[in-house]
Design an enzyme around this catalytic site. Structure first.
Site, short mmCIF file in Angstrom:
data_model
loop_
_atom_site.label_atom_id
_atom_site.label_comp_id
_atom_site.label_asym_id
_atom_site.label_seq_id
_atom_site.Cartn_x
_atom_site.Cartn_y
_atom_site.Cartn_z
N HIS A 1 10.16 2.77 2.33
CA HIS A 1 10.02 3.03 3.77
C HIS A 1 9.97 4.53 4.06
CE1 HIS A 1 10.20 -1.13 5.22
NE2 HIS A 1 10.94 -1.33 4.14
N SER B 1 -13.74 -16.93 -2.46
CA SER B 1 -12.69 -16.63 -3.43
C SER B 1 -12.62 -17.79 -4.42
CB SER B 1 -11.35 -16.44 -2.74
OG SER B 1 -10.47 -17.47 -3.06
N GLY C 1 4.94 -9.40 -2.59
CA GLY C 1 5.16 -8.02 -2.16
C GLY C 1 4.60 -7.02 -3.16
N LEU C 2 3.56 -7.41 -3.89
CA LEU C 2 2.97 -6.52 -4.90
C LEU C 2 1.60 -6.02 -4.45
CD1 LEU C 2 4.04 -8.55 -8.08
CD2 LEU C 2 5.22 -6.62 -7.01
N SER C 3 1.37 -6.04 -3.14
CA SER C 3 0.17 -5.46 -2.52
C SER C 3 -1.12 -6.17 -2.86
CB SER C 3 0.05 -3.97 -2.87
OG SER C 3 1.03 -3.27 -2.20
N SER C 4 -1.10 -7.50 -2.79
CA SER C 4 -2.36 -8.21 -3.00
C SER C 4 -3.36 -7.84 -1.90
CB SER C 4 -2.13 -9.72 -3.06
OG SER C 4 -1.46 -10.16 -1.91
N GLU D 1 -6.56 -2.92 7.31
CA GLU D 1 -5.33 -3.72 7.43
C GLU D 1 -4.66 -3.49 8.79
OE1 GLU D 1 -3.37 -4.45 3.96
OE2 GLU D 1 -1.62 -5.37 4.92
N ASP E 1 0.47 1.80 -0.32
CA ASP E 1 -0.07 0.75 -1.18
C ASP E 1 -1.52 1.04 -1.55
OD1 ASP E 1 2.39 -0.29 -0.59
OD2 ASP E 1 1.65 -1.85 0.74
N TYR F 1 9.51 -5.31 9.94
CA TYR F 1 8.84 -4.07 9.51
C TYR F 1 8.41 -3.23 10.72
CZ TYR F 1 5.59 -1.05 6.91
OH TYR F 1 4.95 0.03 6.35
C1 GLA Z 1 4.93 -2.09 2.62
C2 GLA Z 1 3.93 -1.20 3.34
C3 GLA Z 1 3.99 0.22 2.79
C4 GLA Z 1 5.41 0.76 2.78
C5 GLA Z 1 6.37 -0.24 2.14
C6 GLA Z 1 7.81 0.16 2.25
O1 GLA Z 1 4.57 -2.24 1.28
O2 GLA Z 1 2.64 -1.71 3.19
O3 GLA Z 1 3.14 1.05 3.53
O4 GLA Z 1 5.83 1.11 4.07
O5 GLA Z 1 6.23 -1.53 2.72
O6 GLA Z 1 8.07 1.28 1.45
#
Ligand code: GLA
Length: 400
Positions: A35, A68, A125-128, A161, A173, A224
């Protein structure tokens, strides 16, 4: 995997194989600095070896035909109806959002058949999402013969996004997915967006283990947005009192007691305390990582988790049980939640000979509390988005 994907693509989009281009973007973990991206701090993420494949071919009819591997839905987005986003388009809103942002920036986007396949567990939470956005932006700009600056690409993906999908994420990310470097973490300065790769000597004794709570996190509905608002409120209060800072991460540790007194609100005090301490931990962590000192790094991770639990309040019972179970395993140097929180994953440095014991112990403790098992992934640190090349012979063998 690539060969199989190409075969699938040729069924979806029949035609000459030499027109097909193949791209891959990784996912990411954040090792330290949670954060902090939207608070102008340092973050220490790394790209990982799961991600999103995108196969593309220029299309003769207008629009972007999107499919997909895991969904039967096939979407054709036309330039005339790309705005506004439509919920019924499901995942296709991510690539179409990227198309919309590229066009808004006057970047030519060729009509194309686009086929996606992902290996990032959904909701972990791995940025898919960042991986999907970045691979789309990279693939379509390369198809247009352009090679955009990677930071520009990341910003366009973030914009898709924020403005199209409607998720208020920061830039960490997307930047990690574009800039990732094999066997390195990235020390990113989120104010000037400079990036220093930090070598991670993982071939040594330590492995990075990701533990997916399998409790999905949801950025849109989660707190968030609330955290971002609280940080903006704290910064505004300090500005009213003439604090000469641009971001909360600019508060020096020595000035923290004065800043907390100036806020006079217990919730905002806790948020700001996390930010200032996390900023210090991130810089320290990047130094010890470069020296291969995983023991100290582990201690910093534990402190980070506690700060996210007690001060930033974004962990929740699932992530707390995972982190604390990890702390109890001999051979684990440290563990913390990674990413936004409220669900998703934890990460841990685990001595290689202790991996089996780590998995057994953490799984047992988690399952006895929640009644289902978490998922484990021993990750390696990977390169950012790139094109994947096959030899002409390999490609030909996929034609039927
Ligand atoms: C998510 C958001 C990021 C970042 C993290 C927390 O992954 O996409 O931009 O704020 O939370 O560190």
């Amino acid at each position: 995997m690539v060969k199989q994907l190409l075969e699938e693509f040729l069924l979806f989009s029949p035609g000459p194989v030499d027109e097909v281009r193949i791209f891959f973007a990784p996912g990411r973990v954040n090792l330290m600095g949670e954060h902090l991206d939207y608070n102008g701090g340092f973050v220490l993420p790394a790209a990982i070896n799961v991600g999103t494949w995108c196969l593309v071919r220029p299309r003769k009819s207008p629009g972007w035909r999107i499919k997909s591997r895991t969904e039967s839905l096939e979407i054709i987005g036309l330039s005339s109806d790309i705005l506004p986003p439509k919920p019924e388009r499901g995942f296709a809103n991510y690539p179409l959002g990227v198309v919309a942002m590229l066009r808004q920036a006057d970047i030519p986007v060729p009509d194309a058949d686009c086929y996606f396949a992902g290996t990032i567990p959904q909701g972990a939470g791995l940025s898919s999402s960042a991986s999907l956005e970045v691979v789309t932006a990279y693939a379509l700009t390369h198809l247009a013969g352009l090679s955009l600056d990677r930071t520009v690409l990341a910003k366009l993906a973030q914009q898709a996004e924020n403005d199209y999908v409607g998720v208020p994420c920061g830039l960490m990310d997307q930047l990690t997915v574009t800039l990732g470097k094999e066997q390195h973490a990235l020390l990113l300065n989120m104010q000037d967006l400079t990036c220093r790769p930090v070598p991670v000597p993982m071939q040594a004794d330590w492995a990075l283990v990701i533990v997916d709570s399998r409790k999905p996190h949801q950025l849109i509905v989660s707190p968030y947005r609330k955290r971002r608002e609280e940080c903006a409120a704290a910064l505004a209060l300090l500005h009213q009192q003439q604090w000469p800072i641009r971001y909360l991460a600019d508060i020096r540790p020595d000035d923290l007691p004065r800043a907390l007194a100036a806020l006079g609100d217990p919730v905002l005090e806790r948020r700001v305390r996390h930010i200032v301490h996390e900023q210090e931990r991130t810089i320290h962590a990047s130094e010890v990582l470069a020296q291969g000192d995983f023991t100290t790094f582990g201690r910093l991770m534990n402190a980070s988790h506690e700060s996210l639990r007690l001060d930033y309040e974004v962990t929740g019972p699932e992530l707390d049980v995972l982190a604390m179970a990890a702390w109890s395993v001999p051979g684990c140097a440290g563990s913390r939640m990674t990413g936004a929180g409220f669900g998703g994953s934890t990460i841990a440095w685990v001595s290689r000979h202790a991996i089996d014991q780590f998995i057994a112990e953490v799984q047992a403790q988690y399952e006895s509390r929640f009644g289902y098992a978490p998922a484990f992934l021993v990750a390696s640190l990977a390169d950012g988005v790139h094109e994947v090349f096959m030899t002409p012979e390999e490609a030909k063998s996929c034609e039927y």
